[in-house]
Design a protein around this motif. Structure first.
Motif, PDB file in Angstrom:
ATOM      1  N   ALA A  32       0.836  -1.224   0.094  1.00  0.00           N
ATOM      2  CA  ALA A  32       0.027   0.135  -0.037  1.00  0.00           C
ATOM      3  C   ALA A  32       0.786   1.165  -0.009  1.00  0.00           C
ATOM      4  N   GLY A  33       2.084   1.238   0.863  1.00  0.00           N
ATOM      5  CA  GLY A  33       2.796   2.412   0.980  1.00  0.00           C
ATOM      6  C   GLY A  33       3.527   2.545  -0.563  1.00  0.00           C
ATOM      7  N   LEU A  34       3.902   1.414  -1.112  1.00  0.00           N
ATOM      8  CA  LEU A  34       4.503   1.706  -2.592  1.00  0.00           C
ATOM      9  C   LEU A  34       3.553   2.177  -3.652  1.00  0.00           C
ATOM     10  N   VAL A  35       2.516   1.767  -3.443  1.00  0.00           N
ATOM     11  CA  VAL A  35       1.268   2.251  -4.509  1.00  0.00           C
ATOM     12  C   VAL A  35       1.113   3.567  -4.236  1.00  0.00           C
ATOM     13  N   MET A  36       0.944   4.281  -2.890  1.00  0.00           N
ATOM     14  CA  MET A  36       0.747   5.572  -2.847  1.00  0.00           C
ATOM     15  C   MET A  36       1.892   6.476  -3.112  1.00  0.00           C
ATOM     16  N   THR A  37       3.063   5.896  -3.002  1.00  0.00           N
ATOM     17  CA  THR A  37       4.329   6.742  -3.213  1.00  0.00           C
ATOM     18  C   THR A  37       4.417   6.944  -4.759  1.00  0.00           C
ATOM     19  N   TYR A  38       4.201   5.821  -5.575  1.00  0.00           N
ATOM     20  CA  TYR A  38       4.147   6.043  -7.126  1.00  0.00           C
ATOM     21  C   TYR A  38       3.088   6.906  -7.605  1.00  0.00           C
ATOM     22  N   TRP A  39       1.833   6.965  -6.744  1.00  0.00           N
ATOM     23  CA  TRP A  39       0.863   7.624  -7.300  1.00  0.00           C
ATOM     24  C   TRP A  39       1.320   9.188  -7.117  1.00  0.00           C
ATOM     25  N   GLU A  40       2.020   9.428  -5.858  1.00  0.00           N
ATOM     26  CA  GLU A  40       2.567  10.789  -5.685  1.00  0.00           C
ATOM     27  C   GLU A  40       3.613  11.226  -6.656  1.00  0.00           C
ATOM     28  N   ILE A  41       4.542  10.156  -7.013  1.00  0.00           N
ATOM     29  CA  ILE A  41       5.476  10.625  -7.664  1.00  0.00           C
ATOM     30  C   ILE A  41       4.870  10.934  -9.255  1.00  0.00           C
ATOM     31  N   GLY A  42       3.686  10.246  -9.510  1.00  0.00           N
ATOM     32  CA  GLY A  42       2.900  10.698 -10.996  1.00  0.00           C
ATOM     33  C   GLY A  42       2.228  11.949 -10.771  1.00  0.00           C
ATOM     34  N   ARG A  43       1.798  12.280  -9.810  1.00  0.00           N
ATOM     35  CA  ARG A  43       0.902  13.433  -9.407  1.00  0.00           C
ATOM     36  C   ARG A  43       2.013  14.818  -9.565  1.00  0.00           C
ATOM     37  N   SER A  79      13.676   4.585 -13.713  1.00  0.00           N
ATOM     38  CA  SER A  79      14.043   4.486 -15.350  1.00  0.00           C
ATOM     39  C   SER A  79      12.949   5.331 -15.892  1.00  0.00           C
ATOM     40  N   VAL A  80      13.104   5.618 -17.209  1.00  0.00           N
ATOM     41  CA  VAL A  80      12.177   6.373 -17.922  1.00  0.00           C
ATOM     42  C   VAL A  80      10.871   5.519 -18.136  1.00  0.00           C
ATOM     43  N   SER A  81      10.986   4.223 -18.087  1.00  0.00           N
ATOM     44  CA  SER A  81       9.727   3.317 -18.311  1.00  0.00           C
ATOM     45  C   SER A  81       9.131   3.517 -16.855  1.00  0.00           C
ATOM     46  N   ASN A  82       9.656   3.354 -15.902  1.00  0.00           N
ATOM     47  CA  ASN A  82       9.124   3.175 -14.345  1.00  0.00           C
ATOM     48  C   ASN A  82       8.375   4.752 -14.331  1.00  0.00           C
ATOM     49  N   LEU A  83       8.789   5.947 -14.793  1.00  0.00           N
ATOM     50  CA  LEU A  83       8.635   7.071 -14.561  1.00  0.00           C
ATOM     51  C   LEU A  83       7.172   7.157 -15.332  1.00  0.00           C
ATOM     52  N   GLN A  84       7.246   6.745 -16.528  1.00  0.00           N
ATOM     53  CA  GLN A  84       5.987   6.680 -17.559  1.00  0.00           C
ATOM     54  C   GLN A  84       4.687   5.970 -16.814  1.00  0.00           C
ATOM     55  N   ARG A  85       5.208   4.817 -16.184  1.00  0.00           N
ATOM     56  CA  ARG A  85       4.186   3.973 -15.310  1.00  0.00           C
ATOM     57  C   ARG A  85       3.619   5.069 -14.247  1.00  0.00           C
ATOM     58  N   PHE A  86       4.384   5.682 -13.518  1.00  0.00           N
ATOM     59  CA  PHE A  86       3.960   6.547 -12.553  1.00  0.00           C
ATOM     60  C   PHE A  86       3.064   7.638 -12.828  1.00  0.00           C
ATOM     61  N   ARG A  87       3.549   7.990 -13.969  1.00  0.00           N
ATOM     62  CA  ARG A  87       2.598   9.147 -14.553  1.00  0.00           C
ATOM     63  C   ARG A  87       1.269   8.711 -14.914  1.00  0.00           C
ATOM     64  N   GLN A  88       1.354   7.520 -15.797  1.00  0.00           N
ATOM     65  CA  GLN A  88       0.083   6.864 -16.160  1.00  0.00           C
ATOM     66  C   GLN A  88      -0.874   6.508 -15.199  1.00  0.00           C
ATOM     67  N   PHE A  89      -0.182   5.892 -13.977  1.00  0.00           N
ATOM     68  CA  PHE A  89      -1.181   5.548 -13.044  1.00  0.00           C
ATOM     69  C   PHE A  89      -1.712   6.790 -12.253  1.00  0.00           C
ATOM     70  N   TYR A  90      -1.205   7.993 -12.224  1.00  0.00           N
ATOM     71  CA  TYR A  90      -1.876   8.998 -11.787  1.00  0.00           C
ATOM     72  C   TYR A  90      -2.888   9.503 -12.600  1.00  0.00           C
ATOM     73  N   VAL A  91      -2.602   9.750 -13.880  1.00  0.00           N
ATOM     74  CA  VAL A  91      -3.587  10.094 -14.945  1.00  0.00           C
ATOM     75  C   VAL A  91      -4.786   9.440 -14.965  1.00  0.00           C
ATOM     76  N   LEU A  92      -4.758   7.994 -14.748  1.00  0.00           N
ATOM     77  CA  LEU A  92      -5.886   7.255 -14.754  1.00  0.00           C
ATOM     78  C   LEU A  92      -6.341   6.955 -13.470  1.00  0.00           C
ATOM     79  N   ASN A  93      -5.853   7.430 -12.412  1.00  0.00           N
ATOM     80  CA  ASN A  93      -6.383   7.580 -10.984  1.00  0.00           C
ATOM     81  C   ASN A  93      -6.255   8.750 -10.207  1.00  0.00           C
ATOM     82  N   THR A  94      -6.573   9.946 -10.839  1.00  0.00           N
ATOM     83  CA  THR A  94      -6.506  11.194 -10.269  1.00  0.00           C
ATOM     84  C   THR A  94      -7.127  11.190  -8.805  1.00  0.00           C
TER      85      THR A  94
END
Length: 337
Positions: A32-43, A79-94
Motif C-alpha cells: 500500500a505504501g509503494l502504491v501511494m508513493t508511486y501515485w504521488e510521484i506521478g502527481r 528508469s524512464v519506463s518506470n516514471l512513465q508508469r507512475f505518470r500513467q497511474f496518476y492520470v488514470l487515477n487522479t
C-alpha cells in the motif's frame, strides 16, 4: 515442570498464526505504501507538466532528465519506463480514494498495460474478487478472458461486467465461448487420447479450476455410476459452491455425437435422483469438445434439460487480433438485430 503436549502444540499454533498474520499485514502495508508513493510521484510529474509546456516532446525530455537525476540521487528504480508508469497511474487515477489497496504495484502495472478502460476495469474487479496473483492475472489477460466473455454476452452485459464483478446466479453464467487449455502443453489432437486429456487436466487442476471460473470444487474423476448392473463413468465431477449443484464434465477430442449428448443427459438424471441431497439444485452437464457442430447440437438437445451445454476448448492461446475482430463482429450483429 513440563507442560502438557496438547497445550504446547496449541501455543506453537498460536505463535505461528500470529507470525503469519503479522507477515501478511506487513507485506500489505508495504504494498500500500509503494502504491501511494508511486501515485504521488506521478502527481508531481503531471502537476509540473501543467505548469510548463504540455507537448509530447517536452514530456519525453522531462522524463529523461528526471530519470538521470533521480538515479544519481536514489539509485535504481527511476528508469524512464518506470516514471512513465507512475505518470500513467496518476492520470488514470487522479482521485487516490478510488485506488484499490488490495492490489500490489505489480498488479497495477499489469492493469496499466490495458488501454481499454472497460477491459481494464473488468480485470481489476476480477483480480480483487478472485484474489488473483500477478501470474494468474497475466494468464487470464493472455487467454483473452474479457474478449471471450464479450463474444458470449451482448454489449450491455459486457459493459456491466466491466463496472462490477461478474455475478453467477444461474447455470448459463458459468458458460464460456471457448475454454483455453494452453497450460497443458499437449500436442495436436491425433497424438493424445481423451483419457490423456483428462489426466493432464487433473495434473494441472489449479490451472483448470482457474479456467473454469470461480465457485468450482473438485469432486472426482472417472466417477462411477451404475444403472441396471451396467457401469458408467463420468470423466470429471465438480460441485459449484455458488450455484449449489454438481457440474458433470465429459471430454471429447473429436466432434460431439448425438449419443454423447444423450449419455450426458442420463448422467444428469442419475445425479439429480441419486446424488443430490436436500438443498442441492439440478446438476449441470458440460461436454467439452475440440469441435462443435452447432446444428447437430441444436437438434440433439431439443427438448432436453436446459442445463446441458456443449462447449469448445482450445489447446493454445487465441490470437488477440482475431479475438478482437470476432468481438467487433458480434457486437455489430447485436446492434443490427
Amino acid at each position: 515442570m513440563t507442560k502438557p503436549v496438547k497445550s504446547y502444540r496449541h501455543l506453537i499454533d498460536n505463535i505461528s498464526n500470529s507470525f503469519t498474520q503479522g507477515q501478511q499485514k506487513t507485506i500489505a502495508a508495504i504494498n500500500a505504501g509503494l502504491v501511494m508513493t508511486y501515485w504521488e510521484i506521478g502527481r508531481h510529474i503531471v502537476e509540473f507538466e501543467q505548469n510548463g509546456q504540455s507537448n509530447a516532446e517536452y514530456g519525453k525530455q522531462l522524463l529523461k532528465s528526471l530519470s538521470h537525476d533521480l538515479k544519481l540521487k536514489h539509485g535504481k528504480g527511476f528508469s524512464v519506463s518506470n516514471l512513465q508508469r507512475f505518470r500513467q497511474f496518476y492520470v488514470l487515477n487522479t482521485n487516490y480514494a478510488t485506488v484499490s489497496h488490495n492490489l500490489s504495484w505489480s498488479h497495477h502495472v499489469e492493469l496499466l498495460k490495458i488501454s481499454n478502460q472497460f477491459e481494464r476495469e473488468f480485470y481489476t474487479n476480477q483480480t480483487i474478487d478472485a484474489k488473483w496473483s500477478v501470474r494468474e492475472l497475466k494468464r487470464q489477460k493472455e487467454s483473452g478472458l474479457f474478449l471471450r466473455l464479450a463474444v458470449s454476452k451482448n454489449k450491455t452485459e459486457v459493459l456491466a461486467l466491466a463496472k462490477q464483478n461478474a455475478l453467477i446466479t444461474k447455470p448459463e453464467d458459468i458458460q464460456r465461448d471457448s475454454y483455453i487449455f494452453e497450460f497443458l502443453n499437449l500436442p495436436e489432437p491425433d497424438s493424445y487420447s481423451e483419457r490423456e486429456l483428462e489426466s493432464a487436466l487433473c495434473n494441472h487442476l489449479e490451472h483448470f479450476l482457474l479456467e473454469l471460473g470461480k465457485g468450482f470444487t473438485f469432486v472426482g474423476r472417472q466417477y462411477r455410476i451404475t444403472l441396471n448392473n451396467t457401469h458408467y463413468k463420468v470423466d470429471l465431477v465438480f460441485y459449484h459452491r455458488i450455484l449449489r449443484c454438481f457440474v458433470l464434465i465429459d471430454l471429447k477430442i473429436n466432434d460431439v455425437k448425438h449419443q454423447d449428448i444423450g449419455q450426458m443427459n442420463m448422467y444428469m438424471g442419475y445425479f439429480a435422483a441419486e446424488e443430490n441431497v436436500e438443498g442441492d439444485n439440478p446438476p449441470i452437464g458440460i461436454i467439452l469438445s475440440k469441435d462443435k457442430d452447432e446444428l447437430l447440437v441444436e437438434y440433439a438437445t431439443y427438448g432436453m434439460d436446459k442445463n446441458l451445454f456443449v462447449q469448445k476448448y482450445q489447446l493454445y492461446l487465441p490470437n488477440e487480433e482475431e479475438l478482437r475482430r470476432e468481438v467487433e463482429a458480434t457486437l455489430v450483429d447485436h446492434k443490427s438485430s
